[in-house]
Design a protein around this motif. Structure first.
Motif, PDB file in Angstrom:
ATOM      1  N   ALA A  41       0.840  -1.216   0.000  1.00 24.70           N
ATOM      2  CA  ALA A  41       0.000   0.000   0.000  1.00 24.70           C
ATOM      3  C   ALA A  41       0.866   1.254   0.000  1.00 24.70           C
ATOM      4  CB  ALA A  41      -0.993   0.050   1.154  1.00 24.70           C
ATOM      5  N   THR A  42       0.407   2.202  -0.807  1.00 19.41           N
ATOM      6  CA  THR A  42       1.201   3.412  -1.026  1.00 19.41           C
ATOM      7  C   THR A  42       0.426   4.670  -0.640  1.00 19.41           C
ATOM      8  OG1 THR A  42       0.495   3.383  -3.337  1.00 19.41           O
ATOM      9  CG2 THR A  42       2.654   2.413  -2.843  1.00 19.41           C
ATOM     10  N   GLY A  43      -0.162   4.634   0.565  1.00 18.40           N
ATOM     11  CA  GLY A  43      -0.703   5.851   1.155  1.00 18.40           C
ATOM     12  C   GLY A  43       0.460   6.661   1.729  1.00 18.40           C
ATOM     13  N   GLY A  44       0.160   7.546   2.681  1.00 21.72           N
ATOM     14  CA  GLY A  44       1.208   8.384   3.261  1.00 21.72           C
ATOM     15  C   GLY A  44       2.337   7.563   3.879  1.00 21.72           C
ATOM     16  N   VAL A  45       1.986   6.547   4.661  1.00 22.15           N
ATOM     17  CA  VAL A  45       3.026   5.710   5.285  1.00 22.15           C
ATOM     18  C   VAL A  45       3.802   4.962   4.206  1.00 22.15           C
ATOM     19  CG1 VAL A  45       3.447   3.728   6.790  1.00 22.15           C
ATOM     20  CG2 VAL A  45       1.752   5.442   7.473  1.00 22.15           C
ATOM     21  N   GLY A  46       3.080   4.374   3.253  1.00 18.91           N
ATOM     22  CA  GLY A  46       3.736   3.559   2.226  1.00 18.91           C
ATOM     23  C   GLY A  46       4.692   4.365   1.360  1.00 18.91           C
ATOM     24  N   HIS A  83      -3.544  -0.865  -3.679  1.00 16.54           N
ATOM     25  CA  HIS A  83      -4.971  -1.155  -3.639  1.00 16.54           C
ATOM     26  C   HIS A  83      -5.663  -0.615  -4.881  1.00 16.54           C
ATOM     27  CE1 HIS A  83      -9.167  -0.114  -2.474  1.00 16.54           C
ATOM     28  NE2 HIS A  83      -9.134  -1.378  -2.145  1.00 16.54           N
ATOM     29  N   GLY A  84      -5.333   0.602  -5.264  1.00 13.38           N
ATOM     30  CA  GLY A  84      -6.019   1.255  -6.381  1.00 13.38           C
ATOM     31  C   GLY A  84      -5.608   0.644  -7.711  1.00 13.38           C
ATOM     32  N   PRO A  85      -6.585   0.124  -8.522  1.00  7.94           N
ATOM     33  CA  PRO A  85      -6.230  -0.484  -9.809  1.00  7.94           C
ATOM     34  C   PRO A  85      -5.523   0.497 -10.733  1.00  7.94           C
ATOM     35  CG  PRO A  85      -8.632  -0.491  -9.454  1.00  7.94           C
ATOM     36  CD  PRO A  85      -8.019   0.102  -8.234  1.00  7.94           C
ATOM     37  N   GLU A  86      -5.827   1.796 -10.574  1.00  7.02           N
ATOM     38  CA  GLU A  86      -5.194   2.796 -11.452  1.00  7.02           C
ATOM     39  C   GLU A  86      -3.704   2.934 -11.151  1.00  7.02           C
ATOM     40  OE1 GLU A  86      -7.185   3.407  -8.949  1.00  7.02           O
ATOM     41  OE2 GLU A  86      -6.173   4.888  -7.704  1.00  7.02           O
ATOM     42  N   LYS A  87      -3.282   2.432  -9.991  1.00  8.71           N
ATOM     43  CA  LYS A  87      -1.855   2.518  -9.644  1.00  8.71           C
ATOM     44  C   LYS A  87      -1.078   1.284 -10.097  1.00  8.71           C
ATOM     45  CE  LYS A  87      -2.559   5.453  -5.621  1.00  8.71           C
ATOM     46  NZ  LYS A  87      -2.464   5.570  -4.168  1.00  8.71           N
ATOM     47  N   SER A  88      -1.812   0.197 -10.365  1.00  7.51           N
ATOM     48  CA  SER A  88      -1.157  -1.040 -10.793  1.00  7.51           C
ATOM     49  C   SER A  88      -0.442  -0.801 -12.119  1.00  7.51           C
ATOM     50  CB  SER A  88      -2.220  -2.135 -10.938  1.00  7.51           C
ATOM     51  OG  SER A  88      -1.612  -3.389 -11.071  1.00  7.51           O
ATOM     52  N   PRO A  95      -1.814  -0.965   4.771  1.00  7.91           N
ATOM     53  CA  PRO A  95      -3.076  -0.635   4.110  1.00  7.91           C
ATOM     54  C   PRO A  95      -3.954   0.208   5.021  1.00  7.91           C
ATOM     55  CG  PRO A  95      -3.234  -2.808   5.031  1.00  7.91           C
ATOM     56  CD  PRO A  95      -1.858  -2.288   5.383  1.00  7.91           C
ATOM     57  N   LEU A  96      -5.140   0.515   4.526  1.00  2.80           N
ATOM     58  CA  LEU A  96      -6.082   1.319   5.301  1.00  2.80           C
ATOM     59  C   LEU A  96      -6.453   0.636   6.617  1.00  2.80           C
ATOM     60  CD1 LEU A  96      -7.830   3.839   5.118  1.00  2.80           C
ATOM     61  CD2 LEU A  96      -9.508   2.499   3.841  1.00  2.80           C
ATOM     62  N   LEU A  97      -6.776  -0.644   6.534  1.00  6.71           N
ATOM     63  CA  LEU A  97      -7.196  -1.403   7.718  1.00  6.71           C
ATOM     64  C   LEU A  97      -6.501  -2.758   7.722  1.00  6.71           C
ATOM     65  CD1 LEU A  97     -11.051  -0.742   7.553  1.00  6.71           C
ATOM     66  CD2 LEU A  97      -9.418   0.300   9.142  1.00  6.71           C
ATOM     67  N   GLY A 118       5.100   1.844  15.259  1.00  3.00           N
ATOM     68  CA  GLY A 118       4.648   3.121  14.718  1.00  3.00           C
ATOM     69  C   GLY A 118       5.062   4.203  15.704  1.00  3.00           C
ATOM     70  N   ILE A 119       4.355   5.359  15.667  1.00  3.30           N
ATOM     71  CA  ILE A 119       4.641   6.314  16.742  1.00  3.30           C
ATOM     72  C   ILE A 119       3.484   6.423  17.720  1.00  3.30           C
ATOM     73  CG2 ILE A 119       6.379   7.683  15.528  1.00  3.30           C
ATOM     74  CD1 ILE A 119       4.333   9.894  15.162  1.00  3.30           C
ATOM     75  N   ASP A 120       2.229   6.135  17.248  1.00  5.40           N
ATOM     76  CA  ASP A 120       1.113   6.384  18.154  1.00  5.40           C
ATOM     77  C   ASP A 120      -0.142   5.752  17.582  1.00  5.40           C
ATOM     78  OD1 ASP A 120      -0.542   7.365  20.054  1.00  5.40           O
ATOM     79  OD2 ASP A 120      -0.047   9.469  19.783  1.00  5.40           O
ATOM     80  N   PRO A 121      -0.502   4.495  17.852  1.00  7.67           N
ATOM     81  CA  PRO A 121       0.138   3.654  18.843  1.00  7.67           C
ATOM     82  C   PRO A 121       1.496   3.158  18.347  1.00  7.67           C
ATOM     83  CG  PRO A 121      -1.822   2.561  17.941  1.00  7.67           C
ATOM     84  CD  PRO A 121      -1.678   3.875  17.256  1.00  7.67           C
ATOM     85  N   GLY A 122       2.318   2.813  19.307  1.00  5.58           N
ATOM     86  CA  GLY A 122       3.702   2.443  19.029  1.00  5.58           C
ATOM     87  C   GLY A 122       4.578   3.359  19.848  1.00  5.58           C
ATOM     88  N   THR A 175      -3.637  18.315   9.160  1.00  6.41           N
ATOM     89  CA  THR A 175      -2.381  18.058   8.448  1.00  6.41           C
ATOM     90  C   THR A 175      -2.209  16.594   8.056  1.00  6.41           C
ATOM     91  OG1 THR A 175      -1.083  17.532  10.414  1.00  6.41           O
ATOM     92  CG2 THR A 175      -1.279  19.869   9.838  1.00  6.41           C
ATOM     93  N   TYR A 176      -3.189  15.741   8.351  1.00  9.91           N
ATOM     94  CA  TYR A 176      -3.057  14.308   8.078  1.00  9.91           C
ATOM     95  C   TYR A 176      -3.848  13.977   6.812  1.00  9.91           C
ATOM     96  CZ  TYR A 176      -2.998   9.249   8.989  1.00  9.91           C
ATOM     97  OH  TYR A 176      -2.829   7.877   8.893  1.00  9.91           O
ATOM     98  N   GLY A 177      -3.151  13.908   5.691  1.00  7.57           N
ATOM     99  CA  GLY A 177      -3.794  13.750   4.392  1.00  7.57           C
ATOM    100  C   GLY A 177      -4.219  12.330   4.075  1.00  7.57           C
TER     101      GLY A 177
END
Ligand SMILES: NC(=O)c1ccc[n+]([C@@H]2O[C@H](COP(=O)([O-])OP(=O)(O)OC[C@H]3O[C@@H](n4cnc5c(N)ncnc54)[C@H](OP(=O)(O)O)[C@@H]3O)[C@@H](O)[C@H]2O)c1
Length: 349
Positions: free
Chosen positions: A9-14, A35-40, A77-79, A124-128, A158-160
Motif C-alpha cells: 500500500a502506497t498511502g502516506g506511510v507507504g 490497492h487502487g487499480p489505477e496505480k497497478s 493498508p487502510l485497515l 509506529g509512533i502512536d500507537p507504538g 495536516t493528516y492527508g
C-alpha cells in the motif's frame, strides 16, 4: 546482508517507507502492492514521488506479491486484514506494520509465522513509539516507577489520509456516530495494547484499563482532509486509556486530535506549547519529555508529507533488519535490540 522488501500500500506511510527503504544501506525494494487499480503497473518510485523510477512495478495482484521472493513486507493498508497477513507470513516473508499487533499475540498469526519461519512486528509512533516504547525507555532511567504517560497533541488538518480520518478516527460525522462507530474497537485496541505493554514491561500488578472519549463539535465550517466539517459535526477528540492499580493511576496513553483549535465547542486549544508529543515518568528520578518535529509547521506542508507519518514509516523501515534477524513468531519492541536509524547515504559507509 541486504534484506529484500515489499511495500504493501502506497498511502502516506507507504510512500514515505519507499523513500526510507531506498536510502537504507541494508535494504532493497523488490515489490509493491497497491490497492487502487489505477496505480497497478506504475513504478514504485513514481508513486512515492521520487525523482527517478526505481524499476519496481506496482501490482494489485496479491498472488503475484505472495510469489515474489522477498524477506519482509511493510504492510500499511487502510485497515488490517489478519487473513492477508497470515498468507504473507506463510509465504515466508516477515511482516512489519503500523496497523496493529503491537503487543497482543493472535494465536493464528503466531502459527502462520512459525509455519513460514518468519516474524510479525507491529510498530509506529502512536500507537507504538510514544505510547509504549518511549515511556518504557525513559522509565529505564528511573527506579520505583509509579506512573508513565505517552500523549499526542496533533492538528489532524495536516493528516492527508481522508479515509483514515473520516472512518477510522471518526471525524466529520455526528458525535453519536463517533461514540459508537464500528471501527472504534479497532482504534481503541491499538492504544490498549500500548497500555498493556507498559503495564507488563514495568511489572504492575492486576489492573483495570478505563477509556474516556470527549468530543468537540465545529461551530463553523472547518476544512479537513476528508472535506468540510459542518457545524455540529465532530471536529476534535480527546481519547485517554488509563490503567489503575486500586485507586492509583499507573499508565496514561492519550491523544488530543483537533481539526485546528478554532471554531470548536468546547473551545479546546493546544495551549502555548502547541502541537507536540509528550512522555512522562514518575519515579526516582522522574522525567518529562516533549517531542517536537513530528508535527507540521503548516497545514499545506503536512498534507504533502506529514512528519508524524514519515516518522512512523521510518520506524517501520528501520525495524526491518532486526525483525528479519529475530526468531520466528511475534516480535514486540521488548524483544528487539535498540532500533536505530541509518546514516544519510552521503555520509554512510
Ligand atoms: N501506528 C502508528 O503510529 C500509525 C501512524 C500512521 C498511520 N497508521 C496506520 O497505517 C495505515 C496507513 O496509514 P496512511 O496514513 O498511509 O493512510 P492512507 O494515506 O489513507 O493510505 C492507506 C492506503 O491503503 C490503501 N487502501 C485504500 N483502501 C483500501 C482497502 N479498501 N483495502 C486495502 N487497502 C486500501 C491505499 O493504498 P494504495 O494507495 O496503494 O492504493 C491507500 O493509499 C492506517 O491503518 C493508519 O491507521 C499507524
Amino acid at each position: 546482508m541486504t534484506s529484500r522488501v515489499i511495500q504493501w500500500a502506497t498511502g502516506g506511510v507507504g510512500r514515505a517507507a519507499i523513500e526510507h527503504v531506498v536510502r537504507h544501506p541494508d535494504l532493497e525494494l523488490v515489490g509493491c502492492w497497491v490497492h487502487g487499480p489505477e496505480k497497478s503497473g506504475l513504478d514504485a518510485g513514481e508513486l512515492a514521488g521520487m525523482p527517478a523510477p526505481l524499476g519496481v512495478t506496482a501490482t494489485n495482484d496479491v498472488a503475484e506479491i505472495l510469489a515474489t521472493d522477498a524477506d519482509c513486507v511493510l504492510y500499511a493498508p487502510l485497515l488490517p486484514n489478519a487473513d492477508e497477513v497470515a498468507a504473507i507470513l506463510r509465504s515466508g516473508k516477515n511482516v512489519v506494520t503500523p496497523v496493529g499487533w503491537f503487543w497482543t499475540k493472535d494465536p493464528a498469526l503466531a502459527a502462520a509465522a512459525i509455519e513460514g519461519g518468519v516474524s510479525l512486528h507491529g510498530t509506529g509512533i502512536d500507537p507504538g513509539g510514544v505510547t509504549d516504547h518511549h515511556p518504557l525507555f525513559f522509565a529505564g532511567l528511573s527506579s520505583a516507577v509509579t506512573f508513565v504517560r505517552g500523549e499526542e497533541y496533533s492538528d489532524i488538518r495536516t493528516y492527508g489520509a481522508p479515509d483514515v480520518v473520516r472512518y477510522f478516527m471518526g471525524f466529520g460525522g455526528s458525535p453519536e456516530e463517533a461514540r459508537s462507530g464500528s471501527l472504534l474497537k479497532l482504534l481503541s485496541g491499538g492504544f490498549e495494547q500500548s497500555v498493556q505493554m507498559c503495564l507488563d514491561g514495568l511489572g504492575f500488578a492486576e489492573t483495570e484499563i478505563r477509556r474516556s472519549h470527549e468530543i468537540a463539535v465545529a461551530t463553523g465550517p472547518i476544512e479537513g482532509p476528508a472535506g468540510t466539517i459542518r457545524p455540529g459535526e465532530v471536529a476534535a477528540q480527546r481519547f485517554a486509556w488509563e490503567a489503575f492499580v486500586g485507586s492509583d493511576k499507573v499508565v496514561r496513553v492519550a491523544v488530543n486530535w483537533f481539526m485546528g483549535d478554532e471554531n470548536l465547542d468546547p473551545p479546546w486549544t493546544f495551549g502555548p506549547a502547541g502541537e507536540r508529543y509528550e512522555v512522562e515518568v514518575h519515579g526516582d528520578p522522574g522525567c518529562s519529555v516533549v517531542i517536537s518535529g513530528w508535527t507540521s509547521s503548516d497545514v499545506e506542508s503536512g498534507l504533502r508529507r506529514n512528519p508524524g507519518v514519515v516518522a512512523t514509516a521510518a520506524h517501520c523501515v528501520n525495524s526491518i533488519p532486526y525483525v528479519c534477524a529475530a526468531a520466528p513468531g511475534f516480535v514486540t519492541f521488548l524483544d528487539l535490540p535498540v532500533v536505530t536509524g541509518r546514516a544519510h547515504p552521503r555520509l554512510g559507509r
